[in-house]
Design a protein around this motif. Structure first.
Motif, mmCIF file in Angstrom:
data_model
loop_
_atom_site.group_PDB
_atom_site.id
_atom_site.type_symbol
_atom_site.label_atom_id
_atom_site.label_comp_id
_atom_site.label_asym_id
_atom_site.label_seq_id
_atom_site.Cartn_x
_atom_site.Cartn_y
_atom_site.Cartn_z
ATOM 1 N N ASP A 199 14.077 -8.773 18.749
ATOM 2 C CA ASP A 199 15.086 -8.787 17.667
ATOM 3 C C ASP A 199 15.337 -7.401 17.083
ATOM 4 O OD1 ASP A 199 15.280 -11.518 18.005
ATOM 5 O OD2 ASP A 199 13.765 -11.950 16.482
ATOM 6 N N ILE A 200 15.579 -6.433 17.956
ATOM 7 C CA ILE A 200 15.868 -5.064 17.499
ATOM 8 C C ILE A 200 17.267 -5.028 16.891
ATOM 9 C CG2 ILE A 200 16.151 -2.665 18.216
ATOM 10 C CD1 ILE A 200 14.246 -3.321 20.562
ATOM 11 N N GLU A 201 17.356 -4.541 15.668
ATOM 12 C CA GLU A 201 18.644 -4.436 14.980
ATOM 13 C C GLU A 201 18.778 -3.054 14.353
ATOM 14 O OE1 GLU A 201 19.250 -7.510 12.127
ATOM 15 O OE2 GLU A 201 18.854 -9.144 13.537
ATOM 16 N N SER A 202 19.965 -2.482 14.500
ATOM 17 C CA SER A 202 20.259 -1.204 13.852
ATOM 18 C C SER A 202 20.937 -1.459 12.521
ATOM 19 C CB SER A 202 21.180 -0.364 14.746
ATOM 20 O OG SER A 202 20.548 -0.068 15.962
ATOM 21 N N HIS A 203 20.544 -0.685 11.518
ATOM 22 C CA HIS A 203 21.157 -0.761 10.189
ATOM 23 C C HIS A 203 21.660 0.652 9.867
ATOM 24 C CE1 HIS A 203 19.319 -4.775 9.606
ATOM 25 N NE2 HIS A 203 18.309 -4.249 10.273
ATOM 26 N N GLY A 204 22.893 0.916 10.267
ATOM 27 C CA GLY A 204 23.366 2.291 10.215
ATOM 28 C C GLY A 204 22.726 3.064 11.363
ATOM 29 N N SER A 205 22.697 4.371 11.262
ATOM 30 C CA SER A 205 22.149 5.200 12.339
ATOM 31 C C SER A 205 20.696 5.587 12.111
ATOM 32 C CB SER A 205 22.985 6.479 12.494
ATOM 33 O OG SER A 205 22.971 7.226 11.276
ATOM 34 N N ASP A 206 20.154 5.305 10.920
ATOM 35 C CA ASP A 206 18.828 5.824 10.579
ATOM 36 C C ASP A 206 17.775 4.770 10.283
ATOM 37 O OD1 ASP A 206 19.767 8.449 10.799
ATOM 38 O OD2 ASP A 206 20.467 8.454 8.724
ATOM 39 N N VAL A 207 18.123 3.490 10.357
ATOM 40 C CA VAL A 207 17.165 2.426 10.069
ATOM 41 C C VAL A 207 17.219 1.394 11.194
ATOM 42 C CG1 VAL A 207 16.450 0.603 8.471
ATOM 43 C CG2 VAL A 207 17.384 2.749 7.579
ATOM 44 N N MET A 208 16.046 0.981 11.652
ATOM 45 C CA MET A 208 15.953 -0.031 12.703
ATOM 46 C C MET A 208 14.897 -1.050 12.307
ATOM 47 S SD MET A 208 15.067 0.539 16.767
ATOM 48 C CE MET A 208 13.446 1.278 16.429
ATOM 49 N N THR A 209 15.210 -2.325 12.490
ATOM 50 C CA THR A 209 14.228 -3.373 12.259
ATOM 51 C C THR A 209 13.947 -4.089 13.578
ATOM 52 O OG1 THR A 209 15.937 -4.981 11.655
ATOM 53 C CG2 THR A 209 14.899 -3.742 9.865
ATOM 54 N N CYS A 210 12.766 -4.703 13.657
ATOM 55 C CA CYS A 210 12.393 -5.441 14.858
ATOM 56 C C CYS A 210 11.275 -6.403 14.508
ATOM 57 C CB CYS A 210 11.956 -4.487 15.971
ATOM 58 S SG CYS A 210 10.507 -3.483 15.546
ATOM 59 N N GLU A 211 10.915 -7.252 15.475
ATOM 60 C CA GLU A 211 9.785 -8.156 15.299
ATOM 61 C C GLU A 211 8.713 -7.825 16.321
ATOM 62 O OE1 GLU A 211 10.293 -12.327 15.150
ATOM 63 O OE2 GLU A 211 11.618 -12.290 13.412
ATOM 64 N N VAL A 212 7.473 -7.729 15.841
ATOM 65 C CA VAL A 212 6.310 -7.501 16.697
ATOM 66 C C VAL A 212 5.277 -8.549 16.331
ATOM 67 C CG1 VAL A 212 4.456 -5.916 17.305
ATOM 68 C CG2 VAL A 212 6.769 -5.031 16.928
ATOM 69 N N HIS A 230 6.029 -10.509 13.242
ATOM 70 C CA HIS A 230 6.106 -9.776 11.979
ATOM 71 C C HIS A 230 7.304 -8.841 12.022
ATOM 72 C CE1 HIS A 230 2.235 -11.209 10.506
ATOM 73 N NE2 HIS A 230 1.715 -10.928 11.690
ATOM 74 N N LYS A 231 8.114 -8.877 10.973
ATOM 75 C CA LYS A 231 9.287 -8.005 10.917
ATOM 76 C C LYS A 231 8.868 -6.622 10.430
ATOM 77 C CE LYS A 231 14.178 -8.004 9.882
ATOM 78 N NZ LYS A 231 15.321 -8.862 9.503
ATOM 79 N N LEU A 232 9.256 -5.596 11.170
ATOM 80 C CA LEU A 232 8.900 -4.220 10.840
ATOM 81 C C LEU A 232 10.160 -3.386 10.675
ATOM 82 C CD1 LEU A 232 6.024 -3.653 13.431
ATOM 83 C CD2 LEU A 232 5.829 -4.458 11.064
ATOM 84 N N THR A 233 10.049 -2.346 9.859
ATOM 85 C CA THR A 233 11.169 -1.431 9.622
ATOM 86 C C THR A 233 10.770 -0.028 10.043
ATOM 87 O OG1 THR A 233 11.953 -2.748 7.745
ATOM 88 C CG2 THR A 233 12.734 -0.472 7.887
ATOM 89 N N PHE A 234 11.671 0.638 10.773
ATOM 90 C CA PHE A 234 11.447 2.011 11.218
ATOM 91 C C PHE A 234 12.609 2.887 10.763
ATOM 92 C CE2 PHE A 234 8.826 -0.497 13.960
ATOM 93 C CZ PHE A 234 7.732 0.285 14.250
ATOM 94 N N HIS A 235 12.287 4.143 10.461
ATOM 95 C CA HIS A 235 13.295 5.105 10.020
ATOM 96 C C HIS A 235 13.370 6.248 11.026
ATOM 97 C CE1 HIS A 235 13.736 3.326 5.962
ATOM 98 N NE2 HIS A 235 12.477 2.978 6.148
ATOM 99 N N ARG A 236 14.595 6.648 11.336
ATOM 100 C CA ARG A 236 14.777 7.725 12.310
ATOM 101 C C ARG A 236 14.241 9.047 11.751
ATOM 102 N NH1 ARG A 236 17.648 8.423 16.805
ATOM 103 N NH2 ARG A 236 19.021 6.604 16.562
ATOM 104 N N VAL A 237 13.610 9.821 12.637
ATOM 105 C CA VAL A 237 13.091 11.135 12.287
ATOM 106 C C VAL A 237 13.948 12.182 12.999
ATOM 107 C CG1 VAL A 237 11.114 12.690 12.334
ATOM 108 C CG2 VAL A 237 10.756 10.218 12.087
ATOM 109 N N GLY A 238 14.676 12.985 12.232
ATOM 110 C CA GLY A 238 15.494 14.036 12.830
ATOM 111 C C GLY A 238 16.666 13.458 13.599
ATOM 112 N N VAL A 239 17.212 14.277 14.519
ATOM 113 C CA VAL A 239 18.364 13.905 15.331
ATOM 114 C C VAL A 239 17.946 13.903 16.784
ATOM 115 C CG1 VAL A 239 20.722 14.524 15.999
ATOM 116 C CG2 VAL A 239 19.939 14.929 13.656
ATOM 117 N N PRO A 240 18.222 12.811 17.562
ATOM 118 C CA PRO A 240 17.795 12.778 18.956
ATOM 119 C C PRO A 240 18.489 13.853 19.778
ATOM 120 C CG PRO A 240 19.283 10.954 18.451
ATOM 121 C CD PRO A 240 18.949 11.612 17.148
#
Length: 205
Positions: free
Chosen positions: A178-191, A194-204
């Protein structure tokens, strides 16, 4: 009739290009580094232990999959008492780092589910002695030899104790749903449900 045929193939071609661009865009959304929030881990002998995990996704090859590096910063709090030469009770605050390499593929070509296959030979766990802090201002210079010995022993002991725990912690990310993007800098998923939130670091790259 020729004009209609030409127009039909032009539309099909345009749809194909749009689908390819859309697919590429969906895949590109995870490229780069993503850092999660601190997660509690079970580490016997500690008063508290958390791990903050970062993913570094490289671009994906359709046939070979993609490469990803997982790294973690682990914060450990250990109550300490009753050691030779030091009568005081205090606590040790230890910061460790760990990393492992893996390959990732999309599960059944579904762009919101990932499967990670880890290379166990790449697992590294490090604790710098300078990242072991013994907290009690009452400790004096006369106790310095005991403290140096304690720091060295603490470093190696926790490196050995932490290795199987962080290996298991990384393995939890073998399937990401269940990977979902919320804008370009926030991503949520299930592991593991459990639902987890990740934030982008820098620019790819």
């Amino acid at each position: 009739m020729k004009a209609l045929t030409t127009s039909f193939f032009a539309v099909i071609s345009a749809l194909g290009i749009t689908a390819a661009v859309s697919s590429c865009s969906q895949n590109q959304r995870i490229y780069g580094q993503w850092t999660g929030e601190p997660q509690n881990i079970i580490l016997p002998g500690t008063a508290d232990a958390t791990a903050t995990t970062t993913f570094d996704f490289a671009p994906m090859d359709k046939k070979e999959g993609g490469k990803v590096n997982l790294s973690a910063v682990i914060a450990i709090v250990e109550p300490v008492s009753g050691i030779e030469g030091i009568a005081l009770q205090f606590q040790a605050n230890i910061t460790a780092t760990a990393s492992i390499d893996a390959k990732y593929v999309y599960k059944d070509d579904d762009d919101d589910e990932l499967i990670l296959v880890f290379d166990p030979s790449t697992l590294k766990v490090n604790i710098d002695p300078s990242d072991v802090v013994l907290s009690d201002n009452a400790l004096t210079g006369t106790e310095k030899p005991s403290l140096d010995s304690l720091t060295a022993a603490t470093t190696e002991r926790w490196r050995l104790a932490l290795t199987p725990v962080i290996r298991q912690e990384f393995q939890k990310y073998g399937r990401i749903d269940d990977i979902e993007s919320h804008g370009s800098d926030v991503m949520t998923c299930e592991v593991e449900h459990h639902k987890l939130t990740f934030h982008r670091v820098g620019v790819p790259d």
